[in-house]
Design an enzyme around this catalytic site. Structure first.
Site, PDB file in Angstrom:
ATOM      1  N   ARG A 156     -54.261  32.817  15.726  1.00 12.84           N
ATOM      2  CA  ARG A 156     -55.053  34.030  15.528  1.00 12.84           C
ATOM      3  C   ARG A 156     -55.997  33.853  14.337  1.00 12.84           C
ATOM      4  O   ARG A 156     -55.666  33.189  13.369  1.00 12.84           O
ATOM      5  CB  ARG A 156     -54.150  35.234  15.268  1.00 12.84           C
ATOM      6  CG  ARG A 156     -53.567  35.846  16.526  1.00 12.84           C
ATOM      7  CD  ARG A 156     -52.721  37.058  16.210  1.00 12.84           C
ATOM      8  NE  ARG A 156     -51.517  36.695  15.500  1.00 12.84           N
ATOM      9  CZ  ARG A 156     -51.316  36.872  14.213  1.00 12.84           C
ATOM     10  NH1 ARG A 156     -52.253  37.436  13.458  1.00 12.84           N
ATOM     11  NH2 ARG A 156     -50.183  36.489  13.654  1.00 12.84           N
TER      12      ARG A 156
ATOM     13  N   TYR B 285     -57.161  31.803  22.448  1.00 11.52           N
ATOM     14  CA  TYR B 285     -55.801  31.654  21.939  1.00 11.52           C
ATOM     15  C   TYR B 285     -54.996  32.964  21.890  1.00 11.52           C
ATOM     16  O   TYR B 285     -55.465  33.965  21.324  1.00 11.52           O
ATOM     17  CB  TYR B 285     -55.808  31.046  20.521  1.00 11.52           C
ATOM     18  CG  TYR B 285     -54.448  30.470  20.235  1.00 11.52           C
ATOM     19  CD1 TYR B 285     -54.136  29.175  20.642  1.00 11.52           C
ATOM     20  CD2 TYR B 285     -53.450  31.245  19.690  1.00 11.52           C
ATOM     21  CE1 TYR B 285     -52.871  28.673  20.478  1.00 11.52           C
ATOM     22  CE2 TYR B 285     -52.173  30.745  19.524  1.00 11.52           C
ATOM     23  CZ  TYR B 285     -51.896  29.456  19.924  1.00 11.52           C
ATOM     24  OH  TYR B 285     -50.630  28.958  19.781  1.00 11.52           O
TER      25      TYR B 285
ATOM     26  N   LYS C  79     -51.314  41.766  20.943  1.00  8.04           N
ATOM     27  CA  LYS C  79     -51.512  42.338  19.613  1.00  8.04           C
ATOM     28  C   LYS C  79     -52.659  43.361  19.625  1.00  8.04           C
ATOM     29  O   LYS C  79     -52.579  44.401  18.973  1.00  8.04           O
ATOM     30  CB  LYS C  79     -51.800  41.226  18.593  1.00  8.04           C
ATOM     31  CG  LYS C  79     -50.657  40.182  18.464  1.00  8.04           C
ATOM     32  CD  LYS C  79     -49.401  40.840  18.084  1.00  8.04           C
ATOM     33  CE  LYS C  79     -48.155  40.050  17.837  1.00  8.04           C
ATOM     34  NZ  LYS C  79     -47.905  38.724  17.817  1.00  8.04           N
TER      35      LYS C  79
ATOM     36  N   HIS D 278     -44.236  45.746  15.509  1.00 12.57           N
ATOM     37  CA  HIS D 278     -44.097  44.295  15.706  1.00 12.57           C
ATOM     38  C   HIS D 278     -42.612  43.944  15.608  1.00 12.57           C
ATOM     39  O   HIS D 278     -42.162  43.430  14.588  1.00 12.57           O
ATOM     40  CB  HIS D 278     -44.918  43.604  14.608  1.00 12.57           C
ATOM     41  CG  HIS D 278     -45.129  42.150  14.812  1.00 12.57           C
ATOM     42  ND1 HIS D 278     -45.376  41.277  13.768  1.00 12.57           N
ATOM     43  CD2 HIS D 278     -45.133  41.388  15.930  1.00 12.57           C
ATOM     44  CE1 HIS D 278     -45.541  40.062  14.243  1.00 12.57           C
ATOM     45  NE2 HIS D 278     -45.395  40.096  15.542  1.00 12.57           N
TER      46      HIS D 278
ATOM     47  N   SER E  70     -44.914  36.941  12.246  1.00 13.99           N
ATOM     48  CA  SER E  70     -45.057  35.892  13.255  1.00 13.99           C
ATOM     49  C   SER E  70     -44.421  34.594  12.762  1.00 13.99           C
ATOM     50  O   SER E  70     -44.560  34.239  11.592  1.00 13.99           O
ATOM     51  CB  SER E  70     -46.539  35.642  13.538  1.00 13.99           C
ATOM     52  OG  SER E  70     -47.147  36.819  13.999  1.00 13.99           O
TER      53      SER E  70
ATOM     54  N   CYS F 230     -41.308  33.711  12.282  1.00 14.46           N
ATOM     55  CA  CYS F 230     -40.138  33.799  11.388  1.00 14.46           C
ATOM     56  C   CYS F 230     -38.846  33.905  12.185  1.00 14.46           C
ATOM     57  O   CYS F 230     -37.825  34.360  11.659  1.00 14.46           O
ATOM     58  CB  CYS F 230     -40.249  35.012  10.472  1.00 14.46           C
ATOM     59  SG  CYS F 230     -41.432  34.794   9.144  1.00 14.46           S
TER      60      CYS F 230
ATOM     61  N   ASP G  90     -41.184  40.673  20.583  1.00 13.54           N
ATOM     62  CA  ASP G  90     -42.396  40.778  19.758  1.00 13.54           C
ATOM     63  C   ASP G  90     -42.865  42.209  19.494  1.00 13.54           C
ATOM     64  O   ASP G  90     -43.281  42.506  18.392  1.00 13.54           O
ATOM     65  CB  ASP G  90     -43.526  39.983  20.432  1.00 13.54           C
ATOM     66  CG  ASP G  90     -44.663  39.632  19.472  1.00 13.54           C
ATOM     67  OD1 ASP G  90     -44.380  39.329  18.294  1.00 13.54           O
ATOM     68  OD2 ASP G  90     -45.824  39.678  19.888  1.00 13.54           O
TER      69      ASP G  90
ATOM     70  N   ARG H 211     -47.046  26.787  21.624  1.00 16.43           N
ATOM     71  CA  ARG H 211     -46.356  27.958  22.170  1.00 16.43           C
ATOM     72  C   ARG H 211     -45.886  27.728  23.601  1.00 16.43           C
ATOM     73  O   ARG H 211     -46.459  26.930  24.333  1.00 16.43           O
ATOM     74  CB  ARG H 211     -47.331  29.142  22.185  1.00 16.43           C
ATOM     75  CG  ARG H 211     -47.821  29.563  20.808  1.00 16.43           C
ATOM     76  CD  ARG H 211     -46.938  30.612  20.217  1.00 16.43           C
ATOM     77  NE  ARG H 211     -47.256  30.937  18.835  1.00 16.43           N
ATOM     78  CZ  ARG H 211     -46.784  32.035  18.226  1.00 16.43           C
ATOM     79  NH1 ARG H 211     -46.014  32.876  18.860  1.00 16.43           N
ATOM     80  NH2 ARG H 211     -47.080  32.261  16.964  1.00 16.43           N
TER      81      ARG H 211
HETATM   82  O1  SAT Z   1     -51.041  34.788  18.745  1.00 19.14           O
HETATM   83  S1  SAT Z   1     -50.044  35.863  18.865  1.00 19.14           S
HETATM   84  O2  SAT Z   1     -50.433  37.021  18.074  1.00 19.14           O
HETATM   85  O3  SAT Z   1     -49.879  36.254  20.224  1.00 19.14           O
HETATM   86  C1  SAT Z   1     -48.537  35.283  18.273  1.00 19.14           C
HETATM   87  C2  SAT Z   1     -48.199  35.764  16.922  1.00 19.14           C
HETATM   88  O4  SAT Z   1     -48.921  35.487  15.974  1.00 19.14           O
HETATM   89  O5  SAT Z   1     -47.162  36.451  16.789  1.00 19.14           O
HETATM   90 MN    MN Z   2     -45.723  38.395  16.913  1.00 18.26          MN
END
Ligand code: SAT
Ligand code: MN
Length: 589
Positions: A73, A201, A210, A230, A252, A254, A277, A374
């Site tokens: 991101r 991405y 998000k 989140h 993110s 963790c 998430d 991912r």
């Molecule tokens: O790229 S995403 O936002 O989908 C994954 C993340 O950062 O939690």
């Molecule tokens: Mn996330």
């Protein structure tokens, strides 16, 4: 007569000028066709969008390599375009809506030339849920179409559901030419519209995730009296068969996914997965907090995933029930045609391509898989999926956990004194940064409720909204803090984490049911060591003490930082949280 949806799609096509417009129906047959296009026709940076992996060991799995400049991101290019800057707050980049639209209109003119425009109708949430939202995303790349099929409930029925309505959730996405200088993720909260260009991405491009389910939904939640968070959602079953539902907010990368799919180290305990998430939280008619996961898939960090860290995920990845499963930016073992990553069960490959698709030179010291590589897979592949996953009402929450990656200071687990104190705990949260966004790794940043990059409005108002939510509930969840990442003086992690985190959840459940009492400290209630179930664990007592050590000097430094951070929200920052801050500050002196 055309519908507002059809008119909107026509308008986007006139601007972006694709070769053709294709409306997806969400069927599996269609997914196979789009996959073929991704393998044989579409290219990114000269490479096919998808590579078919060995189907015997990785059924229905494909490897995607992103553009090399497009691997996480991009928070600095993400804007929330409220009518006024104050509404966006110091936590968001802001641009006036007209200016943002003028900029993106210019960049989008003809950006889909020669490409297919995919129109993706999808639901966030179960279609029968009163909390679900009907959405449509446009994209110009098969990778995003496939990912959205996995991550959401995509179906042509959504088109009927939208019917003649104007107020569906809209997303316009184009990878354009991947130019990082022409990359923007712009949110228009008053129109429920996200416009994203230049990146393919994850959170930049899967606009249901998000962008809608957190940034726009948090703003909707403020108007309508609910929360978009989140958070993991899980059910923890005890040996008697009672299930306690818990949500947990962690930044993110963790370990949210590992937590949500935990294989319990304590016999008789079982974790049921509802989400890894995002949680939408509403107050139910019974005065409790109810959670749904608006998503239908996992977009999890690959490196470090193994039979040791997350056996349930490894099984899900190999299950191959739902078509397809995607790997993004892992390495490829060219002898076996299997994906490979740092921390995998499989041994170091002899011949491999790195995440860019270049021959990997082990001696160079570079990582074979990108640290933010991912997997994307359906929740329905998961053997730990909760039987309540498709319950339109969601599940009632008994505990909320706030956590972060803190190698010092923060104890393994502690409990807030009240809802208000719990909101303070969430607001002062900090975490050491990870590879999930484009910034330096390992630097401490404040990340309230793990929402700093995702709250679609001024976080001062957001804290006020959390406080108000507490007042709406007759039976609010208890709020806890956790930290799995504390290190000893030798720099080693003290707590084993992963499946052993069940021991912390067990204490939390004991507190929810008032079976044990905490020790009161100025930061909140910490467990008596004898109340933690440590059976079968071999951690020396002095190390355990270190996990709960409260370092007054460290806390006073922390409080200085927290004060600076809170002050940044100016007059929008709630007085009640200053009150909680002062209580702690007084107690330390
Ligand atoms: O790229 S995403 O936002 O989908 C994954 C993340 O950062 O939690
Ligand atoms: Mn996330």
């Amino acid at each position: 007569m055309s519908t507002p949806l059809e008119r909107w799609v026509d308008e986007q096509a006139r601007l972006t000028k694709p070769k053709k417009v294709y409306w997806c129906d969400g069927s599996e047959e269609e997914a196979h066709r789009i996959m073929e296009i991704g393998i044989h026709e579409e290219k990114i940076n000269g490479l096919p969008v998808f590579h078919e992996l060995d189907q015997k060991s990785w059924p229905k799995s494909y490897l995607h390599r992103s553009h090399p400049t497009d691997v996480a991101r991009t928070e600095h290019l993400t804007y929330v375009c409220h009518s006024k800057k104050e509404l966006a707050g110091p936590n968001n980049n802001w641009m006036a809506p007209e200016e943002a639209k003028a900029k993106l209109t210019k960049l989008s003119d003809g950006c889909m030339r020669g490409k297919t425009m995919y129109v993706l109708p999808y639901m966030m949430g179960h279609p029968d849920s009163p909390y679900a939202k009907a959405c449509v995303q446009i994209t110009d790349v098969s990778y995003v179409a496939m990912s959205m099929r996995i991550m959401t409930r995509m179906s042509k029925k959504v088109i009927e559901k939208i019917g003649n309505k104007e107020n569906f959730v809209k997303g316009l996405h184009s990878v354009a030419d991947f130019d990082p200088n022409k990359r923007f993720i712009m949110h228009f909260p008053d129109e429920q519209f996200v416009w994203s260009i230049g990146s393919g991405y994850g959170g930049n491009a899967l606009l249901g995730k998000k962008c809608f389910s957190l940034r726009l939904a948090s703003w909707l939640g403020l108007q309508e009296g609910w929360l978009a968070e989140h958070m993991v959602i899980m059910g923890v079953e005890d040996p008697k068969g009672n299930v306690t539902y818990i949500t947990a907010a962690l930044p993110s990368a963790c370990g949210k996914t590992n937590l949500a799919m935990m294989q319990s180290a304590l016999p008789g305990y079982k974790v049921w997965t509802l989400g890894d998430d995002i949680a939408w939280l509403n107050v139910g008619p019974d005065g409790r907090l109810w959670a749904i996961n608006p998503e239908a898939g996992f977009f999890g960090v690959v490196p470090g995933t193994s039979m040791k860290t997350n056996p349930n995920m490894m099984t899900a990845l190999k299950k191959g029930d739902f078509y397809p499963t995607l790997f993004t930016n892992t390495a490829l073992n060219t002898d076996t045609n299997e994906p490979w990553w740092e921390g995998a069960d499989a041994p170091l490959p002899v011949n491999a391509l790195d995440w860019r698709g270049k021959p990997w030179d082990k001696a160079s010291g570079s990582k074979a898989a990108h640290p933010n590589s991912r997997f994307t897979l359906s929740v329905y592949n998961s053997r730990t999926l909760s039987p309540e996953f498709d319950n339109p009402k969601g599940v009632p929450i008994s505990a909320i956990i706030f956590g972060g990656k803190r190698t010092h200071l923060i104890p393994l687990v502690f409990e807030s004194r009240s809802w208000q104190h719990g909101v303070y705990m969430g607001a002062r949260m900090g975490s050491e940064t990870t590879a999930a966004a484009m910034h330096k790794e390992g630097v401490l940043r404040r990340d309230p409720m793990a929402m700093l990059p995702f709250c679609g409005y001024n976080m001062g108002d957001y804290f006020g909204h959390w406080l108000k939510m507490g007042k709406k509930m007759t039976n609010p969840p208890k709020i806890f803090g956790v930290n799995w990442f504390r290190k000893d003086d030798a720099g080693e992690y003290i707590w084993p984490g992963f499946g052993d985190n069940i021991r912390v959840l067990k204490w939390i459940m004991d507190r929810v049911n008032d079976r044990v009492k905490p020790i009161d400290t100025f930061i909140g209630g910490v467990p008596k060591i004898e109340d933690l179930d440590l059976s079968g664990l071999d951690i020396p007592r002095e190390k355990l003490n270190k996990l709960f050590e409260i370092d007054r000097l460290g806390w006073s430094v922390e409080l200085n930082e927290v004060e600076k951070f809170f002050s940044g929200f100016g007059k929008t920052f709630p007085e009640e949280l200053w009150h909680e801050y002062k209580k702690v500050a007084m107690a330390i002196k």
